[in-house]
Design an enzyme around this catalytic site. Structure first.
Site, short mmCIF file in Angstrom:
data_model
loop_
_atom_site.label_atom_id
_atom_site.label_comp_id
_atom_site.label_asym_id
_atom_site.label_seq_id
_atom_site.Cartn_x
_atom_site.Cartn_y
_atom_site.Cartn_z
N ASP A 82 0.81 -1.23 0.00
CA ASP A 82 0.00 0.00 0.00
C ASP A 82 0.84 1.28 0.00
OD1 ASP A 82 0.84 -0.56 2.55
OD2 ASP A 82 -1.07 -0.12 3.52
N GLY A 83 1.95 1.28 0.76
CA GLY A 83 2.79 2.48 0.80
C GLY A 83 3.38 2.79 -0.57
N ASP A 106 2.02 -9.09 4.51
CA ASP A 106 1.02 -8.73 5.53
C ASP A 106 -0.41 -9.00 5.06
OD1 ASP A 106 3.34 -7.77 6.70
OD2 ASP A 106 2.93 -5.69 6.18
N MET A 124 5.83 -11.68 11.69
CA MET A 124 5.60 -10.34 11.12
C MET A 124 4.13 -10.15 10.74
SD MET A 124 8.84 -9.48 8.71
CE MET A 124 10.33 -8.77 9.38
N GLY A 125 3.86 -9.07 10.05
CA GLY A 125 2.50 -8.81 9.58
C GLY A 125 2.07 -7.37 9.77
N GLN A 153 10.56 -14.89 6.92
CA GLN A 153 9.23 -15.01 6.30
C GLN A 153 9.17 -14.41 4.90
OE1 GLN A 153 6.28 -14.07 9.85
NE2 GLN A 153 8.33 -13.31 10.17
O1 F6P Z 1 5.40 -5.02 5.34
C1 F6P Z 1 6.20 -6.15 5.27
C2 F6P Z 1 7.07 -6.30 6.48
O2 F6P Z 1 7.82 -7.49 6.34
C3 F6P Z 1 6.31 -6.28 7.81
O3 F6P Z 1 5.64 -7.49 8.08
C4 F6P Z 1 7.42 -5.91 8.77
O4 F6P Z 1 6.91 -5.27 9.91
C5 F6P Z 1 8.24 -4.96 7.95
O5 F6P Z 1 7.97 -5.23 6.58
C6 F6P Z 1 9.72 -5.03 8.18
O6 F6P Z 1 10.32 -4.03 7.44
P1 F6P Z 1 11.89 -3.88 7.19
O7 F6P Z 1 12.17 -4.58 5.90
O8 F6P Z 1 12.09 -2.42 7.09
O9 F6P Z 1 12.60 -4.50 8.33
#
Ligand code: F6P
Length: 362
Positions: A118-119, A143, A185-186, A287
């Protein structure tokens, strides 16, 4: 000879399994189906900044049979390349959107396919609107929180990895008679925790959508023990807040505001409440990797083919989505505004409750 049509494609935001399968589908359909050229923009929106866009030409030969099976993205990605508010090395924040648009214009692409969550979709839509670019998006996120599609690329593999982790944790938990907490995560949605917890035989699942009490969790763990189980498995979604505080951050990405560490925080509190030994596994970025599941490869392939065909039809400003066993397309604006977390009245939560899994609230 007339000039071939040219398509741009990029992967943006956090990576996940199935991105290479999506790129393969885009390239196969564009080159083999429509006789177009495809330029891959490297490193997501970051690749649009600088003196010129960083690109590589993509052809079916690049996808020699192995990439379909590999996670990650051959183009690279970023979740810190916001061209509208770019963090400069000197500490200032700059709007570099025009630079991105000028570099994109220099590529002479007829349309851009953006693969993101979404971002990323918000950023890409804003860029496309500002620059008059034909944009088609493909949803990806472990997610699975984009509301207008039943599934996004990467989610199924993440659930599979989390379930497999429980398969590996169960024997060691049973051998030692321990409670093992798996933190997954999620972001703000509990889909991965809920589904993997059901599939992996968890006794307790905590998700951000359902407020919990630690005494209820402790009672469930004791009840499991009283039923003759010498061990218990518990899945905790990373965004679950502490009962008397906020979400826990920084544990999985030290120094960052990202979620991470709630598993250990809950374990510390529970260890004062129950007799059993507790151990914690934080699954983290595991994950996002591994071999994409067949379903993720199918979604990625179906989305990639349809996205290219939408471009061929002259459609723009749409995201492909999966609904009722069909690939459909929806306005990107709808995708951005349609956040979906776990439906607490829905069938998956009911299944967990029906199995006697505690969600910490009853
Ligand atoms: O949005 C996907 C995700 O893997 C989330 O589940 C998690 O909180 C985040 O990205 C982790 O982000 P980064 O890659 O910045 O550690």
């Amino acid at each position: 000879m007339s000039k071939k049509r040219r398509l741009g494609v990029l992967t943006s935001g956090g990576d996940c399994a199935g991105l290479n399968a999506a790129l393969r589908a885009v390239v196969h359909r564009a080159v083999l189906g429509h006789d177009w050229e495809v330029l891959g923009v490297k490193s997501g929106t970051l690749g649009l900044l600088g003196e010129a866009a960083q690109v590589r030409k993509l052809t079916p030969a690049d996808f020699d049979g192995t990439l379909l099976r590999q996670s990650g993205t051959i183009l690279g990605s970023t979740n810190s390349g916001n061209p509208f508010a770019f963090d400069m090395a000197d500490g200032t924040v700059r709007d570099r959107s025009q630079e991105a648009l000028d570099n994109l214009a220099a590529l002479e692409v007829d349309a851009l396919i953006g693969i993101g969550g979404d971002g990323s979709l918000s950023l890409l839509k804003r860029l496309a609107d500002q620059g008059g670019i034909s944009l088609i998006c493909i949803p990806k996120t472990i997610d699975n929180d984009i509301g207008v599609t039943e599934v996004a690329v990467g989610y199924d593999t993440a659930v599979h990895v989390a379930t497999e982790a429980l398969d590996r944790l169960q024997p060691t938990a049973a051998s030692h008679g321990r409670v093992i907490i798996l933190e997954v995560m999620g972001r703000d949605a509990g889909h991965i925790a809920l589904v993997s917890g059901i599939a992996g035989g968890a006794d307790v699942i905590l998700i951000p959508e359902i407020p919990y009490r630690l005494d209820i969790v402790a009672r469930q763990l004791e009840a499991v023990h009283a039923r003759g189980h010498n061990y218990a498995l518990m899945v905790v979604a990373e965004a679950v807040p502490m009962p008397d505080g906020g979400a826990v951050t920084g544990g999985n990405a030290p120094g960052s505001a990202n979620y991470g560490g709630v598993g250990h925080a809950i374990a510390a509190r529970l260890s004062d409440m129950i007799a059993a030994e507790i151990r914690v596994t934080v699954l983290g970025h595991v994950q996002r990797g591994g071999i994409p599941t067949a379903r993720d490869r199918l979604m990625a392939s179906a989305f990639g083919v349809r996205a290219v065909d939408l471009v061929a039809e002259g459609t723009r400003d749409r995201m492909v989505a999966w609904r009722d066993r069909q690939v459909i397309d929806v306005p990107i604006a709808d995708a951005i505004s349609s956040y979906r977390n776990v439906d607490v009245q829905g069938p998956v939560v009911a299944t967990a409750r029906g199995l006697g899994i505690s969600l910490g609230d009853a």
